[in-house]
Design a protein around this motif. Structure first.
Motif, PDB file in Angstrom:
ATOM      1  N   ILE A  14       0.670  -1.129  -0.125  1.00 30.02           N
ATOM      2  CA  ILE A  14       0.516  -0.142  -0.180  1.00 30.02           C
ATOM      3  C   ILE A  14       0.934   1.146   0.079  1.00 30.02           C
ATOM      4  N   GLY A  15       0.459   2.100  -0.702  1.00 29.97           N
ATOM      5  CA  GLY A  15       1.441   2.703  -1.387  1.00 29.97           C
ATOM      6  C   GLY A  15       0.685   4.436   0.329  1.00 29.97           C
ATOM      7  N   ARG A  16       1.692   6.015  -0.044  1.00 30.85           N
ATOM      8  CA  ARG A  16       1.343   7.025   1.069  1.00 30.85           C
ATOM      9  C   ARG A  16       0.089   7.096   0.391  1.00 30.85           C
ATOM     10  N   ALA A  17      -0.312   7.438  -0.406  1.00 30.53           N
ATOM     11  CA  ALA A  17      -1.551   8.234  -1.102  1.00 30.53           C
ATOM     12  C   ALA A  17      -2.822   7.441  -0.671  1.00 30.53           C
ATOM     13  N   GLU A  18      -2.778   5.974  -0.454  1.00 30.82           N
ATOM     14  CA  GLU A  18      -3.546   5.017  -0.613  1.00 30.82           C
ATOM     15  C   GLU A  18      -3.582   4.306   0.736  1.00 30.82           C
ATOM     16  N   PHE A  19      -2.854   4.532   1.781  1.00 31.48           N
ATOM     17  CA  PHE A  19      -2.758   4.343   3.038  1.00 31.48           C
ATOM     18  C   PHE A  19      -3.723   5.830   3.617  1.00 31.48           C
ATOM     19  N   ALA A  20      -3.122   6.973   3.519  1.00 33.68           N
ATOM     20  CA  ALA A  20      -3.619   8.626   3.749  1.00 33.68           C
ATOM     21  C   ALA A  20      -5.599   8.132   2.853  1.00 33.68           C
ATOM     22  N   LEU A  22      -7.902   5.456   2.491  1.00 31.83           N
ATOM     23  CA  LEU A  22      -8.392   4.684   3.621  1.00 31.83           C
ATOM     24  C   LEU A  22      -8.531   4.986   5.282  1.00 31.83           C
ATOM     25  N   LEU A  23      -7.529   5.664   5.247  1.00 24.81           N
ATOM     26  CA  LEU A  23      -7.399   6.343   6.998  1.00 24.81           C
ATOM     27  C   LEU A  23      -8.612   7.580   6.619  1.00 24.81           C
ATOM     28  N   ASN A  24      -8.845   8.496   5.631  1.00 27.20           N
ATOM     29  CA  ASN A  24      -9.583   9.234   5.146  1.00 27.20           C
ATOM     30  C   ASN A  24      -9.126  10.810   5.993  1.00 27.20           C
ATOM     31  N   ILE A  25      -7.506  10.276   5.901  1.00 30.53           N
ATOM     32  CA  ILE A  25      -6.475  12.037   6.131  1.00 30.53           C
ATOM     33  C   ILE A  25      -6.553  12.884   5.149  1.00 30.53           C
ATOM     34  N   GLU A  26      -5.914  13.803   5.152  1.00 24.29           N
ATOM     35  CA  GLU A  26      -4.588  13.568   4.115  1.00 24.29           C
ATOM     36  C   GLU A  26      -3.420  13.891   4.378  1.00 24.29           C
ATOM     37  N   LEU A  27      -2.035  13.376   3.227  1.00 19.66           N
ATOM     38  CA  LEU A  27      -1.366  13.613   2.812  1.00 19.66           C
ATOM     39  C   LEU A  27      -0.336  13.759   3.583  1.00 19.66           C
ATOM     40  N   TYR A  50       5.834   2.065   0.689  1.00 23.41           N
ATOM     41  CA  TYR A  50       5.284   0.880   0.766  1.00 23.41           C
ATOM     42  C   TYR A  50       5.032   0.841   2.343  1.00 23.41           C
ATOM     43  N   TRP A  51       3.634   0.302   2.392  1.00 20.60           N
ATOM     44  CA  TRP A  51       3.628  -0.378   3.933  1.00 20.60           C
ATOM     45  C   TRP A  51       3.233  -2.082   3.577  1.00 20.60           C
ATOM     46  N   LEU A  52       2.792  -3.234   3.910  1.00 19.17           N
ATOM     47  CA  LEU A  52       1.820  -4.592   4.066  1.00 19.17           C
ATOM     48  C   LEU A  52       0.467  -4.143   4.091  1.00 19.17           C
ATOM     49  N   SER A  58      -4.712  -3.222  10.270  1.00 24.83           N
ATOM     50  CA  SER A  58      -4.820  -3.310  11.689  1.00 24.83           C
ATOM     51  C   SER A  58      -4.661  -2.036  11.940  1.00 24.83           C
ATOM     52  N   VAL A  59      -3.906  -0.784  10.858  1.00 26.45           N
ATOM     53  CA  VAL A  59      -4.571   0.801  11.991  1.00 26.45           C
ATOM     54  C   VAL A  59      -5.525   0.758  11.703  1.00 26.45           C
ATOM     55  N   VAL A  60      -6.576   0.234  10.245  1.00 24.16           N
ATOM     56  CA  VAL A  60      -7.953   0.739   9.322  1.00 24.16           C
ATOM     57  C   VAL A  60      -8.407   0.683  11.043  1.00 24.16           C
ATOM     58  N   ILE A  61      -8.809  -0.561  11.374  1.00 21.97           N
ATOM     59  CA  ILE A  61      -9.478  -1.037  12.179  1.00 21.97           C
ATOM     60  C   ILE A  61      -9.305  -0.450  13.537  1.00 21.97           C
ATOM     61  N   ASP A  62      -8.443  -0.182  14.357  1.00 21.37           N
ATOM     62  CA  ASP A  62      -7.947   0.575  14.894  1.00 21.37           C
ATOM     63  C   ASP A  62      -8.691   1.547  15.002  1.00 21.37           C
TER      64      ASP A  62
END
Length: 63
Positions: A14-20, A22-27, A50-52, A58-62
């Motif tokens: 997962i790249g930086r943009a996709e991670f942000a 998924l968290l519904n936050i700005e980069l 990237y992140w796995l 796990s971050v999104v669920i928490d």
């Protein structure tokens, strides 16, 4: 075959943009949270970072 699909989902990158997204936050907010050690630093593969998927989920669920 099901095992192979499950394994590939866990190892997805997962790249930086996709991670942000998924968290519904700005980069910039994601970057600040990484600097403040709320989230782990990303892995590097050359110039790509990237992140796995398993960590991101796990971050999104928490939240």
């Amino acid at each position: 075959m099901l095992k192979k699909l499950s394994y590939s989902k866990i190892k997805r990158r997962i790249g930086r943009a996709e991670f942000a997204k998924l968290l519904n936050i700005e980069l910039e907010t994601l970057d600040a949270r990484i600097r403040d050690c709320h989230y782990t630093k990303q892995h590097q593969d050359g110039k790509k970072s990237y992140w796995l998927n398993s960590y991101v989920q796990s971050v999104v669920i928490d939240i």
